[in-house]
Design an enzyme around this catalytic site. Structure first.
Site: not given
Ligand code: ADP
Length: 272
Positions: A145, A156, A160
């Site tokens: 990401s 998140y 990542k």
């Protein structure tokens, strides 16, 4: 990898968004497709689209946070097509966004790390030995990401960051082993997918909950303007094909939108 036709690609999270675009793109290169997703309806729709192009496809409803599900996907791929050449560990969720990091429960961590991070661990654990065993040229793509290369603002982003690090370790280990398998960490910027729209909606809801400062409001407007320029998943898929063909370790898609990313990107490339 340079030759794709007749070879087999596995893509997780292929029911929608980027995963679906990747599956369709590899099919256009003449590959057999093995796809997994937790949403059966979405999976069925992708299968129908692939079959309409004459592609050989096998699909399985899986939860990528379960090792046994990933193994079942690999078994399906091998029983249907023999050898697996390309694996794209792609499925993901936004996961826990609801509070401060110290408020997250063990369940929040299990869910977010399970779907985003352990899925990649399991994908590497399951597919790489099978690729090494047959010895033909192979490639592993991990969906990282933009948040792998800028400061992580939530769980998140933590996942990542770790996936990009894992991709780098995998690349080094493959090279040290003299393996005929390459790897790419795909760091998409803003992509027009469900996940992105979900996160935009969620952010808007959160910021509408209470009084917002002028700077908060400006930031939100700025973010929405940036987000509305999301790249099409099919465009990302084209870039993935090129990166695999050229064995690029890093693939950042649209880094122009943020100078911090450009700087980090250049630093990575300089060291690569
Ligand atoms: P993006 O393409 O930006 O990652 P999407 O939400 O459109 O965002 O795609 C993510 C895909 O991953 C969806 O099709 C979703 O169903 C799938 N997915 C989410 N969680 C899991 C899971 N636990 N196991 C398998 N697939 C999952």
């Amino acid at each position: 990898m340079e030759e794709f036709a007749g070879k087999t690609a596995v893509v997780t999270g292929a029911g929608s968004g980027m995963g679906k675009a990747f599956a369709l793109r590899w099919a256009a290169e003449g590959m057999n497709l093995v796809i997994g997703d937790i949403q059966q309806d979405a999976l069925d729709a992708t299968v129908a689209e692939l079959q309409a192009t004459g592609t050989q496809v096998a699909a399985l409803r899986i939860d990528v946070s379960r090792l046994s599900d990933i193994e079942a996907l690999a078994d399906l791929a091998e029983s249907r097509f023999g050898k697996i050449h390309l694996v794209h560990n792609n499925a993901g969720v936004e996961g826990y966004l609801d509070g401060k990091i110290w408020e997250a429960t063990a369940k929040d961590w299990d869910w977010t790390l399970g779907v985003n991070l352990m899925s990649v661990v399991y994908g590497i654990r399951t597919f790489v030995p099978r690729m090494l065993a047959h010895g033909e040229e192979g490639h592993v793509v991990n969906t990282c990401s933009m948040t792998s290369v800028i400061a992580a603002t939530n769980m998140y982003g933590i996942c990542k960051h770790a996936i990009l690090a894992m991709t780098e370790v995998l690349a080094a280990d493959l090279e040290a082993a003299g393996a005929n398998v390459a790897t790419t960490g795909l760091c998409p910027g803003i992509i027009a997918t469900n996940l992105f729209h979900g996160s935009r909606n969620r952010r808007a809801e959160v910021s509408n909950d209470g009084p917002m400062s002028a700077s908060g409001s400006e930031l939100r407007d700025h973010m929405h303007a940036v987000l509305s320029k999301g790249m099409a998943p099919s465009e990302v898929a084209d870039k993935v094909v090129t990166a695999v063909r050229e064995k690029k370790l890093y693939l950042l898609t649209d880094h122009e939108w943020d100078s911090r990313v450009v700087a980090r990107h250049e630093a990575i490339l300089a060291g690569a």
